[in-house]
Design a protein around this motif. Structure first.
Motif, PDB file in Angstrom:
ATOM      1  N   ARG A  77      66.136  16.392 -67.534  1.00 17.55           N
ATOM      2  CA  ARG A  77      67.455  15.757 -67.469  1.00 17.55           C
ATOM      3  C   ARG A  77      67.331  14.277 -67.137  1.00 17.55           C
ATOM      4  NH1 ARG A  77      71.631  14.322 -64.207  1.00 17.55           N
ATOM      5  NH2 ARG A  77      73.741  14.972 -64.854  1.00 17.55           N
ATOM      6  N   THR A  78      66.453  13.955 -66.197  1.00 17.18           N
ATOM      7  CA  THR A  78      66.258  12.564 -65.798  1.00 17.18           C
ATOM      8  C   THR A  78      65.740  11.735 -66.968  1.00 17.18           C
ATOM      9  OG1 THR A  78      65.733  13.347 -63.563  1.00 17.18           O
ATOM     10  CG2 THR A  78      65.152  11.071 -64.095  1.00 17.18           C
ATOM     11  N   ALA A  79      64.763  12.284 -67.688  1.00 18.71           N
ATOM     12  CA  ALA A  79      64.207  11.585 -68.848  1.00 18.71           C
ATOM     13  C   ALA A  79      65.280  11.363 -69.908  1.00 18.71           C
ATOM     14  CB  ALA A  79      63.041  12.377 -69.422  1.00 18.71           C
ATOM     15  N   ALA A  80      66.112  12.359 -70.138  1.00 17.06           N
ATOM     16  CA  ALA A  80      67.168  12.230 -71.138  1.00 17.06           C
ATOM     17  C   ALA A  80      68.171  11.148 -70.746  1.00 17.06           C
ATOM     18  CB  ALA A  80      67.879  13.572 -71.321  1.00 17.06           C
ATOM     19  N   GLU A  96      60.406   9.860 -76.535  1.00 16.08           N
ATOM     20  CA  GLU A  96      60.353  10.751 -75.372  1.00 16.08           C
ATOM     21  C   GLU A  96      59.190  11.727 -75.516  1.00 16.08           C
ATOM     22  OE1 GLU A  96      64.387  11.930 -73.818  1.00 16.08           O
ATOM     23  OE2 GLU A  96      65.019  11.163 -75.782  1.00 16.08           O
ATOM     24  N   GLY A  97      58.879  12.401 -74.426  1.00 14.37           N
ATOM     25  CA  GLY A  97      57.818  13.404 -74.444  1.00 14.37           C
ATOM     26  C   GLY A  97      56.421  12.816 -74.396  1.00 14.37           C
ATOM     27  N   ILE A  98      56.237  11.665 -73.754  1.00 16.62           N
ATOM     28  CA  ILE A  98      54.924  11.043 -73.632  1.00 16.62           C
ATOM     29  C   ILE A  98      54.265  11.537 -72.343  1.00 16.62           C
ATOM     30  CG2 ILE A  98      53.609   8.894 -73.611  1.00 16.62           C
ATOM     31  CD1 ILE A  98      55.290   9.315 -76.128  1.00 16.62           C
ATOM     32  N   GLY A  99      53.148  12.240 -72.471  1.00 17.15           N
ATOM     33  CA  GLY A  99      52.457  12.731 -71.273  1.00 17.15           C
ATOM     34  C   GLY A  99      53.312  13.657 -70.444  1.00 17.15           C
ATOM     35  N   GLY A 100      54.071  14.518 -71.102  1.00 16.57           N
ATOM     36  CA  GLY A 100      55.021  15.383 -70.401  1.00 16.57           C
ATOM     37  C   GLY A 100      56.420  14.911 -70.736  1.00 16.57           C
ATOM     38  N   HIS A 101      57.206  14.558 -69.701  1.00  9.54           N
ATOM     39  CA  HIS A 101      58.570  14.101 -69.929  1.00  9.54           C
ATOM     40  C   HIS A 101      58.681  12.579 -69.892  1.00  9.54           C
ATOM     41  CE1 HIS A 101      60.070  18.153 -69.980  1.00  9.54           C
ATOM     42  NE2 HIS A 101      59.540  18.409 -68.796  1.00  9.54           N
ATOM     43  N   GLY A 102      57.576  11.875 -70.100  1.00 10.66           N
ATOM     44  CA  GLY A 102      57.602  10.429 -70.076  1.00 10.66           C
ATOM     45  C   GLY A 102      58.467   9.831 -71.169  1.00 10.66           C
ATOM     46  N   VAL A 103      59.116   8.718 -70.846  1.00 12.99           N
ATOM     47  CA  VAL A 103      60.013   8.016 -71.765  1.00 12.99           C
ATOM     48  C   VAL A 103      59.507   6.592 -71.945  1.00 12.99           C
ATOM     49  CG1 VAL A 103      62.379   7.232 -72.165  1.00 12.99           C
ATOM     50  CG2 VAL A 103      61.966   9.379 -70.962  1.00 12.99           C
ATOM     51  N   VAL A 104      59.513   6.093 -73.186  1.00 14.54           N
ATOM     52  CA  VAL A 104      59.132   4.717 -73.477  1.00 14.54           C
ATOM     53  C   VAL A 104      60.216   4.088 -74.335  1.00 14.54           C
ATOM     54  CG1 VAL A 104      57.452   3.188 -74.580  1.00 14.54           C
ATOM     55  CG2 VAL A 104      56.663   5.217 -73.345  1.00 14.54           C
ATOM     56  N   GLY A 105      60.696   2.920 -73.886  1.00 17.89           N
ATOM     57  CA  GLY A 105      61.648   2.142 -74.664  1.00 17.89           C
ATOM     58  C   GLY A 105      61.049   0.789 -74.997  1.00 17.89           C
ATOM     59  N   GLY A 134      59.420   5.181 -68.281  1.00 13.96           N
ATOM     60  CA  GLY A 134      59.870   6.143 -67.288  1.00 13.96           C
ATOM     61  C   GLY A 134      58.779   7.184 -67.109  1.00 13.96           C
ATOM     62  N   GLN A 135      58.081   7.111 -65.987  1.00 10.79           N
ATOM     63  CA  GLN A 135      56.880   7.941 -65.779  1.00 10.79           C
ATOM     64  C   GLN A 135      57.189   9.236 -65.035  1.00 10.79           C
ATOM     65  OE1 GLN A 135      53.411   6.232 -63.564  1.00 10.79           O
ATOM     66  NE2 GLN A 135      53.451   8.259 -62.599  1.00 10.79           N
ATOM     67  N   PRO A 136      56.745  10.353 -65.550  1.00 17.19           N
ATOM     68  CA  PRO A 136      56.892  11.613 -64.814  1.00 17.19           C
ATOM     69  C   PRO A 136      55.777  11.779 -63.782  1.00 17.19           C
ATOM     70  CG  PRO A 136      55.796  12.043 -66.885  1.00 17.19           C
ATOM     71  CD  PRO A 136      56.113  10.562 -66.867  1.00 17.19           C
ATOM     72  N   ALA A 137      55.954  12.745 -62.904  1.00 17.95           N
ATOM     73  CA  ALA A 137      54.877  13.284 -62.055  1.00 17.95           C
ATOM     74  C   ALA A 137      54.109  12.231 -61.270  1.00 17.95           C
ATOM     75  CB  ALA A 137      53.907  14.103 -62.915  1.00 17.95           C
ATOM     76  N   GLU A 138      54.829  11.257 -60.696  1.00 19.18           N
ATOM     77  CA  GLU A 138      54.126  10.315 -59.812  1.00 19.18           C
ATOM     78  C   GLU A 138      53.783  10.974 -58.489  1.00 19.18           C
ATOM     79  OE1 GLU A 138      53.213   7.698 -56.697  1.00 19.18           O
ATOM     80  OE2 GLU A 138      55.147   8.737 -56.762  1.00 19.18           O
ATOM     81  N   GLU A 139      54.658  11.824 -57.977  1.00 15.38           N
ATOM     82  CA  GLU A 139      54.427  12.435 -56.664  1.00 15.38           C
ATOM     83  C   GLU A 139      53.174  13.311 -56.649  1.00 15.38           C
ATOM     84  OE1 GLU A 139      55.766  11.567 -54.058  1.00 15.38           O
ATOM     85  OE2 GLU A 139      57.720  10.721 -54.552  1.00 15.38           O
ATOM     86  N   THR A 140      52.803  13.847 -57.784  1.00 11.65           N
ATOM     87  CA  THR A 140      51.563  14.626 -57.866  1.00 11.65           C
ATOM     88  C   THR A 140      50.396  13.784 -58.362  1.00 11.65           C
ATOM     89  OG1 THR A 140      52.131  15.356 -60.113  1.00 11.65           O
ATOM     90  CG2 THR A 140      52.808  16.781 -58.279  1.00 11.65           C
TER      91      THR A 140
END
Length: 443
Positions: free
Chosen positions: A46-49, A64-73, A143-149
């Motif tokens: 949802r956040t990526a969208a 969208e969908g870069i390395g998981g839910h990553g977003v690039v604009g 928009g990078q996913p999974a920074e906390e891990t």
């Protein structure tokens, strides 16, 4: 490849910020929505969208969908440097206790400010898109996913971030901190620690609590390891080194009348140099194996490195250039110096520390801290500035609550001004070159 040098910050680019009033209201709405609906690492659909929709409306080409839910604009605006601005998508597995009317519900919350980072980057992306006559180059919003891990940056880079969207000349990021809202802070030298996370499984021999001599107790072995590991900091590191070790989880057994078969430890080590981090990593493995041998465990322990992040060490020239821009924009009283901290990030992988992943060098990183404490909260918190920092809820606290009214406008303008250090117009590039040739370049 050689680095592209930042230009002297020029007041001619300040008009880019004139659209802040129009951008701020929807950016606040985005922040409130993200805060109400946090998502864990790897689950940021949802956040990526939401970020993707924002960037499309601003005129960016979105993938969208870069390395998981990553977003690039991507926003191309003629020839010039390629500037990447990064924010994180994920939240933390804890229950919020702020009492805010827009607090999240359930066991997930944005207690590290990633929602604020994302709203600030979205606002900066819109400001740059609305004022393309003031700059040339390419803006890449990540928009990078999974920074906390500590997995998201590597995943995006391994998925071809730079190959697919171009090698950036610089990568910019900011992070919330319990400073007075409206302030920013830059660090020289290491800003954040490198870290390594371990999962260690100790194998014992199960048995009856009444006949412990017939068993091998992994709880006792694990407890001995926990105590012994503290000596890796106090006796294996120099007093001048900044290192930390934490055993954050210890799981074993199901009842008090039995000896369990196994125990698992979750361990994190942190250090402000790669050499110290490597030494601490070796100490963890050596101590756990030695305690298992001393207990007569029937099997070797299973020790897995579940995460690793480099020391965050921003480029000195890029840091100085962005700091000058922020001083020019806010005044020196709102721009502080950030001391090294033991928090950790995967942001360094976008630069030379990640060359083994993306195969590129010479990418300048700039990273600064963004104040989040409202003026009333700051004023009523007793003590000096240092004492206030200790007393206020830090990142990763369930009470962490940025003051959006002061923090978000500064986050938007700080990121925009930083991008403009590189994204200069042809006229400003010519003026900078002429000034450098005559020895009159701004300092």
């Amino acid at each position: 490849m050689d680095r592209v040098s930042p230009a002297a910050y020029s007041g001619e680019n300040i008009p880019v910020l004139d659209g802040l009033t129009e951008v701020l209201r929807p950016a606040v709405a985005l922040y409130l929505d993200l805060h109400r609906h946090p998502e864990l690492s790897g689950e940021e659909r949802r956040t990526a969208a939401a970020l993707g929709e924002w960037l499309r409306e601003a005129g960016y080409e979105v993938t969208e969908g870069i390395g998981g839910h990553g977003v690039v604009g991507v926003l191309r605006n003629g020839d010039g440097p390629r500037v990447m601005i990064r924010a994180e998508l994920d939240a933390l597995p804890m229950t919020e206790r702020t009492g805010l009317p827009y607090a999240s519900e359930g066991p997930v919350t944005h207690a590290c400010g990633h929602d604020l980072h994302l709203a600030a980057v979205a606002g900066a992306a819109s400001l740059l898109a609305r004022a393309r006559e003031n700059w040339h180059g390419t803006v890449v919003v990540v928009g990078q996913p999974a920074e906390e891990t500590l997995a998201g940056a590597r995943a995006m880079l391994e998925d071809g971030l730079y190959e697919r969207f171009g090698r950036p000349d610089t990568v910019l990021a900011q992070h919330t901190a319990p400073l007075l809202g409206g302030m920013v802070a830059h660090g020289y030298g290491p800003m954040l620690a490198g870290s390594a996370g371990f999962e260690a499984v100790i194998h014992g021999r199960a048995g009856h609590a009444g006949t412990p001599h017939l068993a091998v107790d992994p709880v006792l072995t694990g407890a001995a390891a926990v105590l012994r590991l503290q000596g890796a900091v106090s006796r294996e590191s120099a007093p001048t080194e900044q290192v930390a070790l934490n055993v954050g989880s210890f799981h074993s057994g199901t009842a008090g009348n039995l000896v369990p078969e196994r125990a698992s430890l979750g361990i994190t080590v942190r250090a402000l140099s790669e050499r110290a981090l490597d030494r601490m990593t070796g100490s963890v493995e050596r101590i756990i194996r030695a305690e298992c041998a001393a207990s007569g465990c029937p099997r070797e322990p299973e020790i897995t490195v579940v995460s690793r992040s480099p020391v965050t060490h921003p480029d000195p020239a890029a840091t100085a250039a962005v700091r000058r821009a922020h001083v020019e924009l806010y005044g020196p009283e709102r721009v502080a110096v950030w001391p090294p901290a033991m928090a950790t990030e995967d942001f360094p992988l976008y630069g030379d520390a990640g060359a083994s992943v993306h195969g590129m060098t010479g990418i300048a990183l700039s990273y600064w801290m963004l104040g989040t404490v409202g003026p009333k909260t700051w004023a009523r918190t007793p003590g000096t500035a240092e004492e206030k920092l200790v007393a206020l809820p830090p990142n990763h606290s369930p009470e962490f609550a940025p003051d959006v009214r002061t923090a978000l406008p500064t986050g938007i303008t700080a990121m925009t001004a930083a991008a403009l250090v590189w994204l200069r117009t042809d006229r400003s590039r010519a003026e900078t070159g002429a000034a450098a040739a005559t020895g009159t370049a701004p300092r």
